[in-house]
Design an enzyme around this catalytic site. Structure first.
Site: not given
Ligand code: TYM
Length: 343
Positions: A119, A209, A212
């Site tokens: 990122k 992929k 967003k």
């Molecule tokens: P976010 O909103 O970026 O993503 C939400 C979920 O989608 C999954 N994801 C992916 N999985 C595999 N390959 C990808 N290319 C991909 N893009 C998105 C993410 O793994 C996620 O499950 N860090 C989290 C938000 C968060 C969180 C937490 C989650 C903040 N605190 C505590 C669990 C526990 C996230 O990536 O959100």
């Protein structure tokens, strides 16, 4: 004995698209529905994580509520005692614990995070925030506060979760049992099954992929796109010139993506969809069927969304956030005592 805890989160940093819906949201809603009788299931809107990279702050409030409405439209029950929904910033213990964990975390540990490298490589130096750098620390606080054993997330978060287990163990070793250490990532995958979604790729650039934060609106179908706009995007999706429909992710990533999409969106198995279309030469006919399925899905989904009662969500948030604050403050106090901040 109290129930084991599952906690997961989604950021609210952009409008949701069908990749998020099929890959992350729907599996989370299914998980909540199937597990809540045996586990306490906490779904968090990671609002503080939503602007680790630049966003339009005028839209954030709307996107937070929209995310929650989408959960409900997707079938999340609000009346289950052990399903809780909450906003991260409404529980101040998250940021306080994150600060404490920061002070036990090495710069090197954070520097190794692949997501940070990826990122930050897209941003100019002065726009790379410290928040992006220590994103995994706040994330660890998110689940350690609630003794979560299971943290279902996609593959891109595996490294963050491993750090979360390390920091929990480190503090437990230094100060006695403060945290429940989440299960090893492999065990979590076995428990939840590898999520089937998240394989949806950008329609215009199927090697990437569907994301967003992408610039290519052509390749992304948003949940609030009109049926016609979605049809158009599918019809102009990048495919290939081989003239033979085949589920080959290497050689025909565009076609394979459309097959995946059709299977997920119509609730059919991948095999069934492959059997029906593989070997055909007419991409146009195939694309038109995918387009129709997506258009129908969006029309139905948007009708469900329009029915969602926002005041019911607000009431559930108020109840859950009170419960989460009590639980989180209990853990925080233990940690504050351990590190010498409280008597
Ligand atoms: P976010 O909103 O970026 O993503 C939400 C979920 O989608 C999954 N994801 C992916 N999985 C595999 N390959 C990808 N290319 C991909 N893009 C998105 C993410 O793994 C996620 O499950 N860090 C989290 C938000 C968060 C969180 C937490 C989650 C903040 N605190 C505590 C669990 C526990 C996230 O990536 O959100």
């Amino acid at each position: 004995m109290s129930k084991q805890v599952i906690l997961t989160g989604l950021r609210a940093n952009n409008d949701l698209h069908i990749g998020n819906y099929l890959g992350a949201l729907l599996p989370i809603v299914d998980m909540a529905k199937t597990r809540a009788d045996d586990f306490q299931v906490n779904l968090m809107v990671a609002d503080l994580h939503s602007f680790t990279t630049p966003v339009d702050h005028n839209k954030l409030q709307l996107q937070i509520m929209d995310n929650l409405r989408v959960y409900v439209a997707a079938g999340l029950p609000l009346d289950h005692e052990d399903i809780r929904i909450f906003r991260q910033s409404y529980v101040p213990a998250h940021t306080e614990l994150a600060w404490i964990l920061d002070c036990f975390t090495g710069m090197g540990e954070m520097n190794r995070m692949v997501q940070f490298k990826e990122k930050s490589s897209l941003l100019s130096e002065d726009r790379i925030s410290v928040g992006l750098f220590n994103y995994p620390v706040l994330m660890a606080a998110d689940y350690l506060l609630y003794d979560a054993s299971y943290v279902p997330v996609g593959d891109d978060q595996t490294q963050h979760l491993e750090y979360g287990r390390d920091i929990a163990q480190r503090l437990n070793n230094n100060f006695g049992e403060l945290f429940v250490v989440p299960k090893p990532v492999k065990e979590q995958h076995e428990f939840f099954g590898k999520d089937q979604g998240l394989r949806i790729k950008d329609l215009a650039e199927p090697s990437k992929k569907m994301s967003k934060s992408t610039d290519s609106a052509k390749g992304v179908i948003f949940l609030n796109d009109t049926a016609d706009a979605a049809r158009e995007k599918i019809m102009s999706a990048t495919t290939d010139s081989l003239g033979n429909i085949s589920y080959d992710k290497e050689k025909q990533p565009g076609v394979a993506n459309l097959i995946d999409l059709l299977a997920l969106i119509s609730g059919r198995s991948l095999d069934e969809v492959r059997q029906k279309y593989e070997g055909q030469a007419q991409y146009g006919t195939f694309k038109a069927e995918v387009a129709e399925a997506v258009a129908m899905f969006l029309t139905d989904f948007q009708a469900e969304l329009a029915k969602v009662d926002t005041s019911a969500i607000e009431a559930k948030l108020a109840t859950s956030e009170e419960q989460m604050n009590i639980q989180a403050n209990g853990t925080l106090l233990k940690v504050q005592r351990a590190v010498g901040l409280r008597a």
